[in-house]
Structures are given as structure tokens and as C-alpha cells.
Design an enzyme around this catalytic site. Structure first.
Site, PDB file in Angstrom:
ATOM      1  N   PRO A 317       0.791  -1.240   0.000  1.00  0.00           N
ATOM      2  CA  PRO A 317       0.000   0.000   0.000  1.00  0.00           C
ATOM      3  C   PRO A 317       0.823   1.290   0.000  1.00  0.00           C
ATOM      4  O   PRO A 317       0.836   2.034   0.981  1.00  0.00           O
ATOM      5  CB  PRO A 317      -0.819  -0.133   1.290  1.00  0.00           C
ATOM      6  CG  PRO A 317       0.059  -0.916   2.197  1.00  0.00           C
ATOM      7  CD  PRO A 317       0.791  -1.897   1.320  1.00  0.00           C
ATOM      8  N   CYS A 318       1.450   1.587  -1.116  1.00  0.00           N
ATOM      9  CA  CYS A 318       2.210   2.832  -1.224  1.00  0.00           C
ATOM     10  C   CYS A 318       1.286   4.056  -1.175  1.00  0.00           C
ATOM     11  O   CYS A 318       1.755   5.179  -0.960  1.00  0.00           O
ATOM     12  CB  CYS A 318       3.063   2.847  -2.482  1.00  0.00           C
ATOM     13  SG  CYS A 318       2.179   2.498  -4.005  1.00  0.00           S
ATOM     14  N   HIS A 319      -0.017   3.830  -1.344  1.00  0.00           N
ATOM     15  CA  HIS A 319      -0.958   4.959  -1.256  1.00  0.00           C
ATOM     16  C   HIS A 319      -1.079   5.476   0.177  1.00  0.00           C
ATOM     17  O   HIS A 319      -1.628   6.562   0.395  1.00  0.00           O
ATOM     18  CB  HIS A 319      -2.337   4.533  -1.778  1.00  0.00           C
ATOM     19  CG  HIS A 319      -2.967   3.412  -1.014  1.00  0.00           C
ATOM     20  ND1 HIS A 319      -2.753   2.088  -1.313  1.00  0.00           N
ATOM     21  CD2 HIS A 319      -3.796   3.411   0.066  1.00  0.00           C
ATOM     22  CE1 HIS A 319      -3.418   1.315  -0.473  1.00  0.00           C
ATOM     23  NE2 HIS A 319      -4.066   2.097   0.389  1.00  0.00           N
TER      24      HIS A 319
END
Length: 358
Positions: A317-319
């Protein structure tokens, strides 16, 4: 943009109801038969897990699906251009034929008229459509262990070099290199945020990105180079597991994923990606905080680069990484999606906390 595309559930309901309102708006690709249909097709309905919905005919053909002979999705119900109808009939009779411009001229067709008619209705020329039909059949034969010469002849190529060039353009490797070789399989997974491309093998996920991410072509190219494997259209059990997990995630039922991820990247990048996965859903962090999590406080820029190099959206989850001031920073899938994902996860986290206190 977020709510203009119906969910797979809505489209599947339309398929079961044979709703003509969706004809031309969406098509269903059936993974068990490799055939695509109108949603109003009278044929027996496939199971939901065997359905992939596409926006247009071009996407169905490019994914290697054949048009249904019952509902004939290539034809319009009304006011069908007679040139288009005649050529589609000819293609249906000889799907393996290698059509050329000279063939169209000899049959009395004006090339520019044919090109405009097909581009207007399908977004591709007749010759491009015929080529996709041939190559899709050939790639399927090769992936099943067929001989190169058999696939070449079945695809309608008299020239071996021409056939190899066409297969190279489709899956990035010469036909001889496919024999007995495990392929990575690429297919689309529909989500409320738009279609995502998933590339898998029989055991793990190699790439998951939104279809309109600008860097997607380069990521696919790098994946081919680093894995030294060819990529063909198709699904494995990993694709099905991933699709089910994403469906749970977007429905708010579950924020966890049990899909195995292939081990790409440098040791440093893998450390960063592991730290990303350790961030609980509903929470966010900054690049500097992420660097601290892996004990590399001075490597903020390197952490940012590793974050950008991630090609497994949502699962890694780089978001969840924001700017130092709490603002949204760059996201390959688009800032609107980043905001949606963060808010969605916060709602999920809030729902779990509420349930736990009851």
C-alpha cells in the site's frame, strides 16, 4: 469518474437479465470458454467467477477471446454497415486467414472506406482485427506445447519470420522460446476504481496496476527483462484468489490479503515494501517516518524511489504514504484514487472499531 463505470455485480446482474440496455456499453469475456458475448446473449449464463467485463470489442479481442456465434457481438442490431457485416462474415468463416490489403481490393472494397468503418465501430482496422484473431489462436496453441510450425500454419503465416515477429509483438518472445516454458499470465480485474492488470504465475503475483497508469508499459517491459519470462493472456488460480481478495477489500469486508507476492526488487526495496505492508489499513505515514521504520533515517529519497518502484498496487500500500505536511503526494494510479483508497480504508477501520465495541 469514480461512479461512471458499473461494478462487476451490476454487469453480471444485467447479463443474467439479458438487459439490452447494456449492449455496446460492456461485454462479458468467459474465461472457461475463451468466448466473449453481449450481455443480452441468449446462451446459458456462466458462473460469476468465470466472467471478466470489458468496455469494448477491441479489449476482448486483445485479451485473446473469440466472438460468440450466438449473439455475434461484432455486429450491431440496427443499421449495420453492409461493408462491416460482409467482412465480419468472411472473418468468421476464415478466422485463421492472413488478410491483406490486396485481398480487400480484389473483393471490390475501398481501403479507406473499410478502415474508417471499422475504426468508427471498433477502434481498430479490419486488418488489425484479423491479426488479433490469428495471433490469439497461435499463442494459445504454443502455450499448450504445440509445435511452432503447426502454430505458424494455423495462424495463416506463410513466412516463419513474419510469424515470429507477430508473436514477439504480442508476448515479447520468439515462438521457439515458448515451447515447454512456463508463461506469466496477464489478465484484467475489474474494480470500482477502474480495471487493473494482474500478471501472475501459478504460485505468485508479479504485477498489479491500474490500466491507465502511464508507467504500466515500462513496468511490463522491466518485468519481462528481470523475470526472463514471456507474458501471455490468461489467468491462474492466483488471479482468481486475487480477484476475490480485491472484491472483499472494495466491499469493505476485509482489508487483509493472503495472496503470495513474487520476490522482485533489491533488498532495500523489499525492506521498504515490507514496511508499507506493516502500516495498518486506515493509517498513513510519511517518507521520513517510513525511512525510520526500516532504520534508515537518512535515506528518505531512496525510500521515496523504492515507494515509486512498487508495482503491486493496493496489496503493497504505497498509497498510505503522505507528504511531510500531510498532503497527498504523487501516486501512479492518480491522486483521486489515492484519496479514495485512504478514505475507504479509514471507513473500514472505523467500522471494525465500532463492531469491536459492541
Amino acid at each position: 469518474m469514480l461512479f461512471t463505470r458499473p461494478t462487476d455485480e451490476v454487469l453480471y446482474d444485467a447479463l443474467v437479465a439479458r438487459d439490452p440496455a447494456y449492449d455496446g456499453f460492456a461485454y462479458v469475456c468467459v474465461t472457461s470458454t475463451r468466448i466473449f458475448c453481449r450481455l443480452s446473449c441468449p446462451a446459458r449464463k456462466p458462473k460469476p467467477e468465470n466472467c471478466i467485463f470489458q468496455d469494448n470489442v477491441a479489449a476482448c479481442l486483445e485479451a485473446g477471446y473469440r466472438p460468440c456465434k450466438r449473439c455475434r457481438p461484432l455486429l450491431k442490431y440496427k443499421d449495420q454497415d453492409p461493408t462491416v457485416s460482409a467482412l465480419l462474415d468472411a472473418l468468421e468463416k476464415e478466422p485463421a486467414r492472413r488478410w491483406r490489403e490486396d485481398d480487400l481490393k480484389a473483393a471490390g472494397y475501398d481501403l479507406s472506406t473499410v478502415r474508417r468503418a471499422f475504426k468508427r465501430q471498433f477502434g481498430m482496422s479490419f486488418l488489425e482485427m484479423a491479426r488479433l484473431r490469428r495471433i490469439g489462436q497461435a499463442a494459445e496453441l504454443l502455450s499448450e506445447g504445440g509445435r511452432v510450425i503447426d502454430a505458424q500454419l494455423d495462424a495463416g503465416f506463410e513466412s516463419g519470420s513474419g510469424f515470429r515477429a507477430a508473436i514477439n509483438a504480442l508476448i515479447g518472445e520468439a515462438p521457439a522460446g515458448l515451447r515447454g516454458k512456463t508463461l506469466l499470465k496477464a489478465d484484467w480485474i475489474e474494480t470500482p476504481l477502474g480495471p487493473m492488470m494482474a500478471i501472475v504465475d501459478d504460485h505468485a503475483l508479479h504485477l498489479l496496476e491500474f490500466a491507465d497508469r502511464p508507467a504500466l508499459p515500462n513496468e511490463i517491459r522491466r518485468l519481462k527483462e528481470t523475470s526472463r519470462m514471456a507474458i501471455a493472456s490468461g489467468r491462474t488460480a492466483v488471479t482468481e484468489m486475487l480477484a476475490a481478495a480485491l472484491d472483499r477489500y472494495f466491499s469493505g469486508e476485509n482489508s487483509g490479503f493472503d495472496v503470495r507476492i513474487a520476490g522482485h526488487g533489491t533488498a532495500f526495496e523489499r525492506d521498504v515494501w515490507a514496511a508499507l505492508q506493516a502500516i495498518p489499513a486506515g493509517e498513513t505515514t510519511s517518507y521520513s517516518e517510513l525511512a525510520g521504520r526500516i532504520g534508515r533515517h537518512s535515506a528518505v529519497r531512496a525510500v521515496a524511489r523504492a515507494n515509486g518502484a512498487n508495482r503491486i498496487a493496493i496489496l503493497i500500500p504505497c498509497h498510505r504514504v503522505l507528504g511531510a505536511d500531510g498532503s497527498l503526494t504523487g501516486y501512479g494510479g492518480g491522486l483521486w484514487r489515492k484519496r479514495w483508497l485512504i478514505e475507504h480504508e479509514r471507513r473500514m477501520a472505523g467500522s471494525r472499531e465500532t463492531s469491536a465495541t459492541r
